[in-house]
Design an enzyme around this catalytic site. Sequence first.
Site, PDB file in Angstrom:
ATOM      1  CB  THR A 256      -0.978  -0.052   1.222  1.00 39.78           C
ATOM      2  OG1 THR A 256      -1.780  -1.046   1.097  1.00 39.78           O
ATOM      3  CG2 THR A 256      -1.791   1.286   1.455  1.00 39.78           C
TER       4      THR A 256
ATOM      5  CB  THR B 112       0.140  -4.061   6.421  1.00 43.66           C
ATOM      6  OG1 THR B 112      -1.255  -3.880   5.608  1.00 43.66           O
ATOM      7  CG2 THR B 112       0.731  -2.844   6.198  1.00 43.66           C
ATOM      8  CG  ASP B 113      -3.449  -7.502   3.937  1.00 37.45           C
ATOM      9  OD1 ASP B 113      -3.734  -7.087   4.868  1.00 37.45           O
ATOM     10  OD2 ASP B 113      -3.643  -6.928   2.845  1.00 37.45           O
TER      11      ASP B 113
ATOM     12  CB  SER C  57       2.128  -8.210   1.255  1.00 35.84           C
ATOM     13  OG  SER C  57       0.823  -7.829   2.165  1.00 35.84           O
TER      14      SER C  57
END
Lengths: 164, 164, 164, 164
Positions: free
Chosen positions: C14, C85-86, C56
């Site tokens: 992101t 971030t995932d 990710s």
Amino acid sequence: MTDSSILVLTTGGTIDKAYFDALSEYQIVDSGIPELLKEARVALPFRVVELMRKDSLELTDADRTLIASAAREAPEARVVITHGTDTMTETAKVIASEVPGKTVVLTGALSPARFAETDAPFNLGMAFATAQTAPPGVWIAMSGQVFDGLKVRKDREAGKFVAI
Amino acid sequence: MTDSSILVLTTGGTIDKAYFDALSEYQIVDSGIPELLKEARVALPFRVVELMRKDSLELTDADRTLIASAAREAPEARVVITHGTDTMTETAKVIASEVPGKTVVLTGALSPARFAETDAPFNLGMAFATAQTAPPGVWIAMSGQVFDGLKVRKDREAGKFVAI
Amino acid sequence: MTDSSILVLTTGGTIDKAYFDALSEYQIVDSGIPELLKEARVALPFRVVELMRKDSLELTDADRTLIASAAREAPEARVVITHGTDTMTETAKVIASEVPGKTVVLTGALSPARFAETDAPFNLGMAFATAQTAPPGVWIAMSGQVFDGLKVRKDREAGKFVAI
Amino acid sequence: MTDSSILVLTTGGTIDKAYFDALSEYQIVDSGIPELLKEARVALPFRVVELMRKDSLELTDADRTLIASAAREAPEARVVITHGTDTMTETAKVIASEVPGKTVVLTGALSPARFAETDAPFNLGMAFATAQTAPPGVWIAMSGQVFDGLKVRKDREAGKFVAI
């Protein structure tokens, strides 16, 4: 110039897109237009009405009729409409036939207002000035230019609006 | 609307102020106007000429004569001038008497363009639209409004321009 | 503290998302990390290597092996990795087992760096400081906090990282 | 890492400078630090106390004593102090002698937080991470680097902090 009020109708479009990490996707959110007008220190009387939150590719005939009605029935003679850019010219045609005697300006953005680099405040400024200075009719303010709303198209590849 | 070129004359003012840590003071720097126009994705032909970098309280009669000459002698019929707000109306008077037959729009900002929150891009958008839509004469685009350049004053306490 | 160099590996996520009007969609683009470091006036020696541009959720085992190899083989003992971030914690596990003896810090953003409001520069600042002050190991710098990279999870609904 | 609370003491400095058009001058205003921490989505418990609003060149011995007292008497063991850059190292010396057993990090900015381009959020992120990862002592987080607070000086001409 007159100092009469301006009505701002928001309909969605890229100008109001934001990113939702929880969904990992972008969506049109509550309009950032009031915040932009505050930041611009607009002292002219204005009123913002959020009509819908749609990508302009999803706008239906009924949506356009609703937008035109809201512009026509409002007490204000000067109307700014924020709108997605892909079908902005289609809505301009409906406005031209259904909203007589008012100065209506459509604008939007190629880059969301929430981005650090965006054409949103400049375009909104163009729309506000055009609403005050242009004669009744439908205008599109994009790409640094004020166009006759019936004589313009979006050049998607070039990323700009051009006169036709 | 026409697509003829716009001349942008920059003269300084708050719109181009930045902060210099080495001096612990703010100064007017190289104009951020070209960057603002790029960010706004202006596709209309335009030309930017940096005339001076002054706080408008420091502008002399000679400075105003120079600004008027630059506007008058240029090939463009549409001129946008970025200017400090404190004496913007004084320059408007000089333009009105010395630059016949052109649409000249003065604008500036109450908050520097380099700030995260600024009226600069909105005001510049108003000026660009007014240059295209208003008849020959001198206009001031500030506080969300397009004013007759000879019938406006800055209300310093209220932080806005008002019609007189 | 030492002044030894920091290696920054960018992998997408992101933090590097932008919007493409021509496609009406968001994509991960050329990394904005060098621009962020310039704006932050980082005077410490650093080197940025763009490894990939992926969400990710799309990272494969081979991608994670490549990231770990790049961190392990580099001359720098301090490594910052920007990452979606995932699955940041999954990559942290691979780093923990395959990159011994180095201080590796993963970070990213919940809001793109190109947004006006973003956690990107703050998070990158946390990562740079952690790379300089934390002992060898894998760390995750998100949500204002420095976590042991093996004892943290993303709480997607709450929109933050929490210790486990 | 621990998740214990961080105390943020604000004292003024460039990081909190804004421009006042009515006065045509820049002044230090109400701290923008809480807004920066919100934008950074800090989920760690923290508390912000605004101690004073001063350019660091104007700080007196009494001011520094007050800052040190506030850090020493607070329940938090981790303290971030935002501070003007010109005398940041002088305050660091006072903290070093008067605040034993705590991790205290001083930071600030060379460009105001209210500017579009600023080192403020990156520096604040460095300070937050250092407060969590560095041992008790006084640290300065500036120019992308974490310095021992007693072994650093500001190189005013070069516009950066350097180790001594």
